[in-house]
Motif scaffolding. Structure first.
Motif, short mmCIF file in Angstrom:
data_model
loop_
_atom_site.label_atom_id
_atom_site.label_comp_id
_atom_site.label_asym_id
_atom_site.label_seq_id
_atom_site.Cartn_x
_atom_site.Cartn_y
_atom_site.Cartn_z
N ASN A 1 0.85 -1.19 0.00
CA ASN A 1 0.00 0.00 0.00
C ASN A 1 0.88 1.24 0.00
O ASN A 1 1.47 1.58 1.02
N VAL A 2 0.98 1.90 -1.15
CA VAL A 2 1.80 3.10 -1.23
C VAL A 2 0.98 4.32 -1.65
O VAL A 2 1.42 5.45 -1.49
N ALA A 3 -0.22 4.12 -2.17
CA ALA A 3 -1.04 5.25 -2.60
C ALA A 3 -1.19 6.22 -1.44
O ALA A 3 -1.45 5.83 -0.30
N GLY A 4 -1.00 7.49 -1.73
CA GLY A 4 -1.12 8.49 -0.68
C GLY A 4 -1.52 9.83 -1.27
O GLY A 4 -1.24 10.13 -2.42
N ALA A 5 -2.20 10.62 -0.46
CA ALA A 5 -2.60 11.97 -0.85
C ALA A 5 -1.99 12.95 0.15
O ALA A 5 -1.90 12.66 1.35
N PHE A 6 -1.57 14.08 -0.35
CA PHE A 6 -0.90 15.06 0.49
C PHE A 6 -1.54 16.42 0.30
O PHE A 6 -1.96 16.77 -0.81
N LEU A 7 -1.60 17.17 1.37
CA LEU A 7 -2.13 18.54 1.35
C LEU A 7 -1.06 19.48 1.88
O LEU A 7 -0.35 19.15 2.84
N TYR A 8 -0.98 20.63 1.26
CA TYR A 8 -0.05 21.64 1.71
C TYR A 8 -0.83 22.95 1.82
O TYR A 8 -1.61 23.30 0.94
#
Length: 130
Positions: free
Chosen positions: A93-100
């Motif tokens: 599991n590597v899918a990731g979402a990032f917010l800045y």
């Protein structure tokens, strides 16, 4: 408890988030070591390119356009591994979402999407793997 793991070259490995970053690197390294890989991400163009790259150097790969926020998509990843290779040995599991940005300026909807990817995507993937 002792666990006997197959050598990487004998494994079928599912990699979510395979279109960029750590997922892309993980998929490439697994394929270079001889694993057959099932690549999953939202970007079909990137998945197609990676699949072709792996096949060009003699590796085995297939891909699934999937969004881990959608449990049906996660199931389709496992179904594709079953159909193409008879199952899988390792699920990464590597899918990731990032917010800045500043918290007070970040839309709550974006936070929900990030949570759904980073938490539910991980959990749904882990449940499929189990």
């Amino acid at each position: 408890m002792s666990v006997d793991l197959k050598p990487v070259e004998e494994q079928v490995m599912v990699v979510t988030g395979a279109s960029s970053g750590i997922g892309l690197t993980t998929a490439r390294m697994a394929a270079e070591r001889g694993a057959r890989v099932v690549l999953a991400a939202r970007s079909e163009d990137a998945l197609r390119e990676l699949t072709e790259e792996i096949r060009e150097f003699g590796g085995e790969a297939t891909y699934v356009v999937a969004d881990v926020r959608d449990r049906d998509d996660v199931r389709r990843i496992a179904e594709t591994a079953q159909e193409e290779y008879g199952g899988f040995d390792t699920w990464v599991n590597v899918a990731g979402a990032f917010l800045y940005g500043k918290l007070e300026e970040t839309p709550v909807e974006d936070m929900h999407e990030q949570f759904d990817t980073n938490v539910w995507g991980l959990l749904d993937g882990s449940l499929e793997a189990a």
